[in-house]
Design a protein around this motif. Structure first.
Motif, short mmCIF file in Angstrom:
data_model
loop_
_atom_site.label_atom_id
_atom_site.label_comp_id
_atom_site.label_asym_id
_atom_site.label_seq_id
_atom_site.Cartn_x
_atom_site.Cartn_y
_atom_site.Cartn_z
N ALA A 219 5.70 16.23 10.98
CA ALA A 219 4.50 16.76 11.64
C ALA A 219 4.84 17.38 12.99
CB ALA A 219 3.46 15.67 11.80
N LYS A 220 5.71 16.73 13.77
CA LYS A 220 6.08 17.25 15.09
C LYS A 220 6.87 18.55 14.95
CE LYS A 220 4.49 14.23 18.11
NZ LYS A 220 3.53 14.63 19.17
N ILE A 221 7.75 18.61 13.96
CA ILE A 221 8.53 19.84 13.75
C ILE A 221 7.61 20.97 13.31
CG2 ILE A 221 10.36 20.90 12.37
CD1 ILE A 221 11.65 18.09 12.20
N ARG A 222 6.69 20.68 12.43
CA ARG A 222 5.74 21.71 11.99
C ARG A 222 4.87 22.19 13.15
NH1 ARG A 222 5.31 18.53 7.19
NH2 ARG A 222 3.49 17.45 8.06
N GLU A 223 4.45 21.26 14.01
CA GLU A 223 3.63 21.67 15.16
C GLU A 223 4.41 22.57 16.09
OE1 GLU A 223 1.28 19.78 19.03
OE2 GLU A 223 2.59 18.51 17.81
N LEU A 224 5.67 22.21 16.38
CA LEU A 224 6.51 23.03 17.25
C LEU A 224 6.68 24.42 16.66
CD1 LEU A 224 8.51 23.36 19.64
CD2 LEU A 224 10.30 22.46 18.09
N TYR A 225 6.99 24.49 15.39
CA TYR A 225 7.20 25.79 14.74
C TYR A 225 5.91 26.61 14.76
CZ TYR A 225 7.65 29.16 10.94
OH TYR A 225 7.63 30.31 10.18
N THR A 226 4.80 25.98 14.43
CA THR A 226 3.52 26.71 14.36
C THR A 226 3.13 27.26 15.72
OG1 THR A 226 2.78 25.38 12.49
CG2 THR A 226 1.08 26.52 13.77
N ARG A 227 3.26 26.45 16.76
CA ARG A 227 2.88 26.92 18.10
C ARG A 227 3.82 28.00 18.60
NH1 ARG A 227 0.78 21.65 21.47
NH2 ARG A 227 0.28 23.27 23.02
N ALA A 228 5.09 27.91 18.25
CA ALA A 228 6.02 28.97 18.61
C ALA A 228 5.67 30.27 17.91
CB ALA A 228 7.45 28.56 18.28
N ALA B 52 14.08 22.65 7.45
CA ALA B 52 13.66 23.13 6.13
C ALA B 52 12.75 22.13 5.44
CB ALA B 52 14.89 23.41 5.26
N GLU B 53 13.08 20.85 5.54
CA GLU B 53 12.25 19.83 4.91
C GLU B 53 10.86 19.77 5.51
OE1 GLU B 53 15.90 16.67 3.90
OE2 GLU B 53 14.64 16.41 5.68
N ALA B 54 10.78 19.94 6.82
CA ALA B 54 9.50 19.79 7.51
C ALA B 54 8.62 21.03 7.35
CB ALA B 54 9.72 19.50 8.99
N VAL B 55 9.21 22.21 7.48
CA VAL B 55 8.41 23.43 7.54
C VAL B 55 8.13 24.01 6.16
CG1 VAL B 55 8.31 25.78 8.46
CG2 VAL B 55 9.22 23.93 9.86
N GLN B 56 9.11 23.88 5.24
CA GLN B 56 8.90 24.36 3.86
C GLN B 56 8.43 25.82 3.83
OE1 GLN B 56 8.75 22.14 0.68
NE2 GLN B 56 10.17 21.01 1.98
N LEU B 57 9.25 26.71 4.37
CA LEU B 57 8.90 28.11 4.43
C LEU B 57 8.71 28.69 3.02
CD1 LEU B 57 11.37 29.56 7.11
CD2 LEU B 57 8.94 29.05 7.41
N THR B 58 7.63 29.42 2.83
CA THR B 58 7.46 30.17 1.59
C THR B 58 8.35 31.41 1.67
OG1 THR B 58 5.67 31.54 2.42
CG2 THR B 58 5.07 29.41 1.44
N SER B 59 8.54 32.10 0.54
CA SER B 59 9.36 33.31 0.55
C SER B 59 8.76 34.36 1.46
CB SER B 59 9.52 33.85 -0.87
OG SER B 59 8.26 34.11 -1.45
N ALA B 60 7.44 34.45 1.52
CA ALA B 60 6.78 35.42 2.39
C ALA B 60 6.99 35.04 3.85
CB ALA B 60 5.30 35.50 2.07
N GLU B 61 6.88 33.76 4.18
CA GLU B 61 7.10 33.31 5.56
C GLU B 61 8.55 33.53 5.98
OE1 GLU B 61 3.81 29.70 5.89
OE2 GLU B 61 5.76 29.32 4.96
N ARG B 62 9.46 33.31 5.04
CA ARG B 62 10.88 33.52 5.37
C ARG B 62 11.16 34.95 5.79
NH1 ARG B 62 14.74 34.49 7.31
NH2 ARG B 62 16.92 34.05 6.79
N GLU B 63 10.49 35.90 5.18
CA GLU B 63 10.71 37.31 5.51
C GLU B 63 10.11 37.68 6.87
OE1 GLU B 63 12.55 39.56 3.96
OE2 GLU B 63 13.16 38.00 2.54
N GLN B 64 9.23 36.84 7.39
CA GLN B 64 8.57 37.14 8.66
C GLN B 64 9.32 36.58 9.86
OE1 GLN B 64 4.65 35.54 8.10
NE2 GLN B 64 4.08 37.07 6.56
N VAL B 65 10.36 35.78 9.62
CA VAL B 65 11.14 35.20 10.72
C VAL B 65 12.60 35.59 10.57
CG1 VAL B 65 9.57 33.25 11.05
CG2 VAL B 65 11.53 33.01 9.49
N LEU B 66 13.32 35.46 11.68
CA LEU B 66 14.77 35.68 11.70
C LEU B 66 15.43 34.33 11.97
CD1 LEU B 66 14.66 38.80 14.03
CD2 LEU B 66 14.97 38.82 11.55
#
Length: 309
Positions: free
Chosen positions: A29-38, A64-78
């Motif tokens: 949850a903390k990792i997802r919050e950090l990623y989302t706010r960033a 990777a375990e915490a955020v579980q990027l979808t293929s679409a989300e993966r294309e939106q980040v570097l």
């Protein structure tokens, strides 16, 4: 969020980079919050390394375990990662076998098919440029790494790699803050006797070299000093007084001003944030939007204790 062109990569990225070195003991949850706010603050470049965490690829795996990027989300980040440090020692290894093995490990841990950028982490005195070139060529041809760069490298070390490596080196990640700034201050002290500033192996030339060659500088540990974080640190009363005054003027925090000092530089420096707090990312993002005046930039560097002739 201000974006930058990475000239050698023909790539656009946010000026702030989310460093994920310290997430190994954080909950999902903390990792997802950090990623989302960033991401909400406009950050789209994520910084990893194979050695971050309690074991090989640990922080990459936790992300990777915490955020579980979808293929679409993966294309939106570097996503960039780094190889070359052996923690058990420590020692360094830029051999073909090590680079290939560690990249495969990063891809598995990150649950992705490719890295946007791969950096060689710290210089390896035993480097054989032809081995690095062979690894880079195979990784690039297979679509597993799109761009390449270095970290903590001098002009000579980059030039040596470029005798064999065919892909552009698009990034050099260096330690830089208003307190730890020898790659900038040495140039200001050229042709001056009796200065006591610390020196770097390549002097100030690395900044000018990277600017000439379209290599984007990334500043790691942007709030660090020899005495720890300099923000609110009693070892730096003059600097914190100036940071506080400018923070009030611009309606941001002192951290925002320390970030603005870096982003004011015309090299287009990216700032690597090592925080695990989303609020800190937001403070830095607000500061990155500012443009300090020349007078303010120099006032900060003097307040940090640097001697200007």
């Amino acid at each position: 969020m201000r974006t930058l062109e990475l000239p050698a990569a023909e790539l656009t990225a946010s000026q702030l980079v989310l460093g994920l070195m310290r997430i190994n003991d954080k909950t999902d949850a903390k990792i997802r919050e950090l990623y989302t706010r960033a991401r909400e603050a406009g950050v789209d470049l994520l910084d990893h390394a194979d050695i971050y965490g309690d074991g090989p690829h640990h922080c990459e795996r936790r992300f990777a375990e915490a955020v579980q990027l979808t293929s679409a989300e993966r294309e939106q980040v570097l996503i960039q990662s780094k190889v070359g440090i052996i923690k058990d020692g420590p020692s360094y290894d830029f051999s073909y076998e090590h680079i290939m093995t560690e990249v495969e490990g990063s891809l598995r841990a990150l649950q992705t098919d490719y890295l946007d950028i791969l950096l060689l982490h710290r210089p390896d005195p035993l480097v054989e440029p032809e081995e690095v070139a062979r690894a880079f060529e195979q990784l690039h041809a297979a679509g597993k790494v799109r761009h390449f760069g270095v970290s903590n490298h001098t002009v000579g070390q980059i030039e040596l790699l470029r005798t064999a490596v065919q892909q552009p080196l698009v990034v050099n990640q260096l330690q830089l803050s208003v307190v730890h700034a020898p790659i900038l201050t040495e140039g200001m002290q050229a042709n001056t006797l009796a200065q006591t500033e610390q020196s770097t192996p390549a002097g100030s030339d690395i900044v000018e070299f990277c600017r000439r060659n379209g290599i984007t500088l990334q500043a790691w540990s942007p709030y660090q000093s020899p005495h720890g974080v300099f923000l609110d640190n009693p070892a730096y009363p003059e600097l914190n007084a100036v940071l506080g005054r400018l923070a009030e003027k611009y309606s941001v925090t002192p951290m925002g001003i320390a970030t603005a000092w870096l982003t004011r530089h015309p090299a287009g420096i990216q700032v690597v944030l090592g925080t695990t707090q989303g609020s800190r990312v937001e403070e830095a993002a607000a500061g990155a939007e500012l443009r300090l005046t020349r007078a303010e930039w120099y006032e900060l560097i003097r307040a940090a204790g640097h001697n200007l002739p």
